[in-house]
Design a protein around this motif. Structure first.
Motif, mmCIF file in Angstrom:
data_model
loop_
_atom_site.group_PDB
_atom_site.id
_atom_site.type_symbol
_atom_site.label_atom_id
_atom_site.label_comp_id
_atom_site.label_asym_id
_atom_site.label_seq_id
_atom_site.Cartn_x
_atom_site.Cartn_y
_atom_site.Cartn_z
ATOM 1 N N UNK A 140 0.810 -1.216 0.000
ATOM 2 C CA UNK A 140 0.000 0.000 0.000
ATOM 3 C C UNK A 140 0.843 1.267 0.000
ATOM 4 N N UNK A 141 1.977 1.216 0.712
ATOM 5 C CA UNK A 141 2.801 2.413 0.782
ATOM 6 C C UNK A 141 3.395 2.746 -0.581
ATOM 7 N N UNK A 190 0.694 4.180 -2.931
ATOM 8 C CA UNK A 190 0.498 5.613 -2.699
ATOM 9 C C UNK A 190 1.670 6.415 -3.258
ATOM 10 N N UNK A 191 2.880 5.921 -2.981
ATOM 11 C CA UNK A 191 4.075 6.641 -3.410
ATOM 12 C C UNK A 191 4.120 6.795 -4.932
ATOM 13 N N UNK A 198 1.871 9.494 -6.030
ATOM 14 C CA UNK A 198 2.442 10.799 -5.698
ATOM 15 C C UNK A 198 3.523 11.159 -6.718
ATOM 16 N N UNK A 199 4.407 10.208 -6.996
ATOM 17 C CA UNK A 199 5.511 10.475 -7.925
ATOM 18 C C UNK A 199 4.979 10.801 -9.328
ATOM 19 N N UNK A 215 3.508 14.228 -9.265
ATOM 20 C CA UNK A 215 4.577 15.233 -9.170
ATOM 21 C C UNK A 215 5.274 15.417 -10.512
ATOM 22 N N UNK A 247 -8.487 4.215 2.976
ATOM 23 C CA UNK A 247 -7.742 5.483 2.979
ATOM 24 C C UNK A 247 -8.390 6.466 1.999
ATOM 25 N N UNK A 288 -10.518 8.360 4.864
ATOM 26 C CA UNK A 288 -9.564 9.432 5.181
ATOM 27 C C UNK A 288 -9.504 10.479 4.077
ATOM 28 N N UNK A 342 -8.061 10.383 1.272
ATOM 29 C CA UNK A 342 -6.693 10.500 0.763
ATOM 30 C C UNK A 342 -6.697 10.575 -0.769
ATOM 31 N N UNK A 372 -4.435 10.846 -2.820
ATOM 32 C CA UNK A 372 -3.377 10.128 -3.529
ATOM 33 C C UNK A 372 -3.703 8.638 -3.683
ATOM 34 N N UNK A 373 -4.864 8.226 -3.174
ATOM 35 C CA UNK A 373 -5.260 6.820 -3.338
ATOM 36 C C UNK A 373 -6.678 6.687 -3.894
#
Lengths: 313, 261
Positions: A185-186, A189-190, A193-194, A197, A231, A235, A237, A239-240
């Motif tokens: 999951x991390x 998400x990353x 984000x990348x 970006x 998430x 939440x 989120x 990004x997810x």
């Protein structure tokens, strides 16, 4: 005290993402509830089902699938045929022959097939890579170019090649960028984000967060998808909040339950039925865990899952 | 649990440049500071127009419309001793991104701010304080009960009342610091939301020290269950601490770039 049912509707929602163009275009996501929780709020865009063919053509298919493509001589023929099967929303062309550790077909040969397939069908198209990150970066760049304007999905960018794939598929040709992680999951998400970006529109990203055939460590798949949807919705989120697309066929048609012949395993019964069962069970579980689209191989699996979705939404 | 809510404190008449901009209705300095805070990760922006006795209503309307039109209906905390100005602000407020926050009620002369928040379906910051500083947590919790009952009598949901323990300055009231932290735990145990002017703790300290003290306190307070704070989001160390604590608390999912989002 009277019982007041509390709605499980969230204020956040999954992004809506369009695949393909024109009349055959499909929309993934948009829901603000957990998978199939239509009792909490309507789900406008039901999950979608794709059918997978490969650059290997008929030869590469399991025997039980071959009969459905009788008379097809090229991959494009198969694509045309696949588009007519019941329940098919989109087509996934899996370019597994590009793998340098396998057949290592040149990119040009693969792109020729991409072009022929694209000309043959007007369904939304997913291009699935060969799993080698360098080769995939090359394949996706070229495929994005020849599919310009088709709003195709490049499945998928990984941590190692997201810059190349994001730049070509996402920035240069405005295709949908798949972001692939494997039950992490991390990292899921990353990667989002990348990619954002880098300048890729968050609304043009679809996630492949990994799957396994049912029974092969499948608990991790459930918990990964569950936590991502939690998430995204609970939440909020952003990004997810990308929809999830899950290639099922690539997992289930390689395991012993689908591969072992009836002669070898008489107690397991009919081989074709087993293969379909594994594919249907895995796909149903993926959808119940949060996938917005699944990619299958056997036409009967496609029809079955499409029927299941229709019955639930 | 939701993410910790950062309310940016830098749009305040206590800053001369903002005071001047408010008086002259000069958008530029206000928008600049608002943007800096939002970029740094503020969710809400506090709009403190001071006592604003003469033209508060007009000023608050101007500020709300200016900020919301420029920043996609950014949610705002309306902060003034002029009740009519808060009402005027709410009358032009767009709720697309969150309810307005009324800042603030207390358990003495400003208890009616809760009524105002209730009547306007707003969130209200409820300062657990009467006349003078509460002597202990028994007194704070008594005020908390009074405020909670008042809000609920007027139809508010408990979650829309954000309790403020009143953060106290370390220089002079060092012995009260653990009390405040314990008070936050009591709010949290009751399932209540909380907020406050956290940087009050480091008032009067050298500039280089303040981010360190604020960051340490926010981490301890979040451990106790603090759900929001009115702070300077352009304090990088503080924001990094808040984002890291949100990860530890499971309020956000970790990703390697978590500090950049």
């Amino acid at each position: 005290m009277p019982f007041t049912a509390k709605s499980g509707k969230f204020s956040a929602s999954i992004n809506t993402l369009t695949m393909g163009t024109g009349e055959k275009a499909i929309v993934l996501g948009g829901e603000n509830v957990f998978p199939f929780y239509t009792f909490d709020a309507p789900i406008a865009n039901a999950p979608k089902v794709g059918i997978e063919i490969t650059d290997g053509g008929l030869e590469a298919e399991p025997d039980c699938v071959k009969k459905y493509y009788e008379g097809c001589t090229t991959v494009a023929d198969m694509a045309k045929k696949a588009a007519t099967f019941e329940g098919v929303d989109f087509l996934s062309l899996h370019l597994e022959g590009g793998d340098p550790n396998g057949e290592n077909k040149p990119t040009e040969d693969l792109i020729k097939i991409v072009k022929e397939v694209a000309d043959a069908v007007d369904l939304p198209i997913v291009i699935s890579g060969c799993k080698n990150v360098e080769k995939d970066a090359e394949i996706f760049a070229k495929a994005s170019e020849v599919l310009d304007g088709r709003n195709a999905v490049m499945l998928a960018a990984k941590e190692e090649n997201y810059k190349n794939v994001g730049a070509s598929a996402g920035l240069a040709y405005k295709q949908v960028v798949g972001a692939e992680s494997a039950d992490d999951i991390n990292l899921a998400k990353q990667l989002n984000v990348l990619l954002t970006q880098l300048g890729v529109d968050a609304k043009s990203i679809v996630m492949n967060v990994g799957t396994a055939a049912a029974g092969y460590g499948y608990e991790y798949v459930v918990s990964t998808m569950d936590r991502i949807k939690a998430a995204a919705l609970q939440q909020g989120d952003a990004t997810l909040q990308m929809p999830i697309i899950t290639p099922v066929a690539t997992e289930t048609w390689g395991i012993k339950e689908s591969v072992a012949t009836e002669e070898d395993m008489p107690e397991w019964g009919d081989q074709e039925a087993r293969g379909i069962d594994m594919e249907v069970e895995t796909a149903a579980a993926d959808l119940a865990s949060g996938s917005n689209a699944v990619i299958l191989k056997h036409p009967e699996s496609v029809a079955t899952i499409a029927k299941m979705i229709k019955a639930l939404i | 649990m939701g993410k910790f809510v950062v309310i940016g404190e830098r749009l305040s008449t206590t800053a001369p440049i903002i005071n001047k901009a408010f008086t002259e209705r000069d958008p530029e300095p206000v928008l600049k500071r608002a943007e800096q805070q939002l970029k740094a990760g503020a969710t809400y922006l506090d709009v403190n127009i001071g006592p604003a006795e003469s033209d508060g209503e007009d000023l608050m309307k101007w500020a709300v419309q200016l900020l919301q039109s420029h920043f996609d209906n950014v949610p705002l905390a309306l902060d003034t001793a002029n009740k009519k100005a808060i009402e005027a602000g709410i009358s032009v407020y767009n709720r697309a991104k969150g309810k307005p926050i009324v800042n603030s009620a207390d358990a003495a002369g400003r208890i009616e701010y809760l009524d105002l928040a209730a009547a306007n379906d707003a969130i209200c910051i409820a300062l657990c304080n009467g006349e003078g500083i509460a002597k202990d947590n028994d007194e704070r919790m008594m005020y908390c009960q009074t405020l909670l009952e008042r809000g609920m009598e007027h139809g508010m949901e408990a979650e829309d009342i954000w309790f403020d323990p009143l953060f106290l300055v370390v220089k002079g009231m060092q012995d009260k610091q653990m009390q405040i932290l314990e008070c936050i735990k009591m709010f949290s145990d009751m399932g209540l939301n909380s907020t406050g002017g956290l940087s009050n703790n480091s008032n009067g300290m050298p500039k280089a020290i303040r981010p360190i003290m604020d960051s340490a306190l926010v981490a301890m307070a979040m451990m106790q269950g603090l759900t929001s704070a009115i702070v300077n989001p352009n304090d990088l160390r503080l924001m990094e601490t808040i984002k890291s604590c949100d990860v530890f608390k499971g309020n956000t999912l970790y990703a390697d770039s978590y500090l950049e989002i």
